[in-house]
Scaffold this active site. Structure first.
Site, PDB file in Angstrom:
ATOM      1  CB  THR A  22      -5.913   5.606   5.934  1.00 28.35           C
ATOM      2  OG1 THR A  22      -5.649   4.212   5.637  1.00 28.35           O
ATOM      3  CG2 THR A  22      -6.453   5.014   6.952  1.00 28.35           C
ATOM      4  N   GLY A  23      -7.984   6.080   4.254  1.00 29.34           N
ATOM      5  CA  GLY A  23      -9.279   5.246   3.828  1.00 29.34           C
ATOM      6  C   GLY A  23     -10.149   5.162   2.208  1.00 29.34           C
TER       7      GLY A  23
ATOM      8  CB  THR B 153      -2.870   5.832   3.699  1.00 26.96           C
ATOM      9  OG1 THR B 153      -3.323   6.211   2.099  1.00 26.96           O
ATOM     10  CG2 THR B 153      -1.951   6.549   3.754  1.00 26.96           C
TER      11      THR B 153
ATOM     12  CB  SER C  81      -1.064   0.527   0.931  1.00 22.24           C
ATOM     13  OG  SER C  81       0.125  -0.042   2.410  1.00 22.24           O
TER      14      SER C  81
ATOM     15  NE  ARG D 233      -8.342   8.284  -6.013  1.00 26.87           N
ATOM     16  CZ  ARG D 233      -7.970   7.534  -4.769  1.00 26.87           C
ATOM     17  NH1 ARG D 233      -6.282   7.995  -4.118  1.00 26.87           N
ATOM     18  NH2 ARG D 233      -8.517   7.988  -3.240  1.00 26.87           N
TER      19      ARG D 233
ATOM     20  CB  THR E 294      -1.377   6.481   0.128  1.00 27.98           C
ATOM     21  OG1 THR E 294      -1.891   5.063  -0.191  1.00 27.98           O
ATOM     22  CG2 THR E 294      -1.214   7.131  -0.017  1.00 27.98           C
TER      23      THR E 294
HETATM   24  N1  ASP Z   1      -6.872   7.360   1.390  1.00 21.79           N
HETATM   25  C1  ASP Z   1      -5.792   6.934   0.359  1.00 21.79           C
HETATM   26  C2  ASP Z   1      -6.444   7.123  -1.316  1.00 21.79           C
HETATM   27  O1  ASP Z   1      -7.406   7.232  -1.001  1.00 21.79           O
HETATM   28  C3  ASP Z   1      -6.004   4.768   0.124  1.00 21.79           C
HETATM   29  C4  ASP Z   1      -6.022   4.361   1.732  1.00 21.79           C
HETATM   30  O2  ASP Z   1      -6.097   5.075   2.178  1.00 21.79           O
HETATM   31  O3  ASP Z   1      -5.502   3.035   1.266  1.00 21.79           O
HETATM   32  O4  ASP Z   1      -5.732   7.285  -2.103  1.00 21.79           O
END
Ligand code: ASP
Length: 335
Positions: free
Chosen positions: A245-246, A194, A92, A222, A212
């Site tokens: 994160t998310g 992340t 990740s 993106r 991340t």
């Molecule tokens: N927040 C990160 C993103 O949207 C992804 C993640 O937390 O895994 O790129």
């Protein structure tokens, strides 16, 4: 990274871009679960301290080593994040990160210090330590954010090494995804998350960092919340800090980390602030929060912490008072 044992859950899958599996369902092995604390303690917080998203005890240990030696919070969060960036098994962040749908590993990272200065890189390729490039942007340029080829050229000029970040394991996972997804945006859950880190040094100064490879198999180009100051990370040395994160798109829409810090400024505890920020997402009219995960961790100036997510299985690693432990977060969607 030991946190990488995730539960496939079709009910939580996105109908659009790939949403990471460990975000919606990260669990550790049963033997590790026994060691997880279930709630933040009410013990008096002491300094120095460090917290991070997910289960990253090697990263928090590195950060604490620096803090205990009298180092500052900025060095601690940078070095802590570098541990995970260098960890090829972690899919990740940094080397070994899962690629976008065209097979390119593209990294996003940012860093913020006690003065409110910050640096960030987006869509960075072929450089493992995105967090350190972000720091160089903060310290050696008059800018806050560098993107793509410009960020890469800047990194090279600063002495960073060009590397292939797509490991065999990540390439294999991407090839498998191509077969299953037929290269179309379909329901798809991947293992992803992340690393965000917040530290307070012995002087009581706060810094934070976030790194991340973004959502697995995202569209080329993106960029998520992680490199966006105020969304993926925010620090106010008078008040505290927060990292997210998310699903980054949802964090950006609510400027999540800035919101958490502002709520703490208004007197909320870190835990209350994280809960209210998640509330802003899930309580929107027509929110489809069942389809995605968001998690926040936060710390206030006193070293008190909070963490909260939409769904189960989000956790924070905390190193404070001599204990380096994973703490399972409380969450909104209890069914
Ligand atoms: N927040 C990160 C993103 O949207 C992804 C993640 O937390 O895994 O790129």
């Amino acid at each position: 990274m030991k946190r990488r044992h995730f539960i496939k859950n079709a009910a939580l899958s996105s109908a659009g871009l790939a949403v990471s599996g460990s975000i919606v369902g990260c669990a550790d092995t049963p033997s590790e679960e026994k060691k997880i604390s279930l709630a933040p303690t009410s013990k008096k917080a002491t300094l120095p301290m460090v917290i991070a998203t997910w289960h990253v005890i090697d990263a928090t240990a590195k950060a604490m080593e620096i803090l205990q030696a009298g180092g500052n919070a900025l060095d601690a969060v940078e070095q802590g994040c570098r541990v995970e960036e260098a960890n090829e098994k972690g899919q990740s962040v940094g080397k070994g990160g899962l690629p976008d749908r065209d097979g390119n590993v593209t990294l996003d990272a940012c860093i913020m210090n006690k003065h409110g200065n910050c640096g960030s890189v987006v869509y960075l390729q072929n450089i493992t330590h995105a967090v350190s490039v972000a720091r160089k942007v903060m310290e050696n340029t008059p800018h806050v954010m560098l993107a793509g080829e410009g960020a890469k050229q800047f990194a090279i000029s600063e002495g960073f090494k060009i590397e292939n970040l797509l490991t065999d394991a990540s390439k294999k996972a991407w090839e498998k995804w191509q077969v299953e997804a037929k290269y179309k945006p379909i329901i798809n859950i991947e293992n992803h998350d992340t690393i965000g880190m917040l530290a307070i040094d012995k002087n009581g100064d706060i810094s934070g960092a976030c790194t991340t490879s973004g959502l697995a198999y995202k569209l080329g180009g993106r960029v998520g919340d992680s490199p966006i100051i105020g969304s993926g990370l925010f620090i106010d040395n008078e008040i505290g800090g927060c990292v997210a994160t998310g699903l980054g798109e949802e964090v950006v829409k609510t400027v999540g980390s800035f919101l958490v810090v502002e709520l703490m400024r208004q007197g909320k505890s870190p835990q209350e602030a994280c809960e209210e920020a998640i509330g802003r997402i899930v309580n929107k009219p027509h929110s489809n929060f069942k389809d995605f995960q968001v998690g926040y961790i936060a710390v206030n100036k006193k070293g008190e912490t909070g963490s909260y997510s939409i769904h189960q299985w989000f956790s924070m690693t905390k190193f404070q008072d001599g204990v380096n432990e994973q703490i399972q977060s409380d969450y909104f969607n209890k069914g």
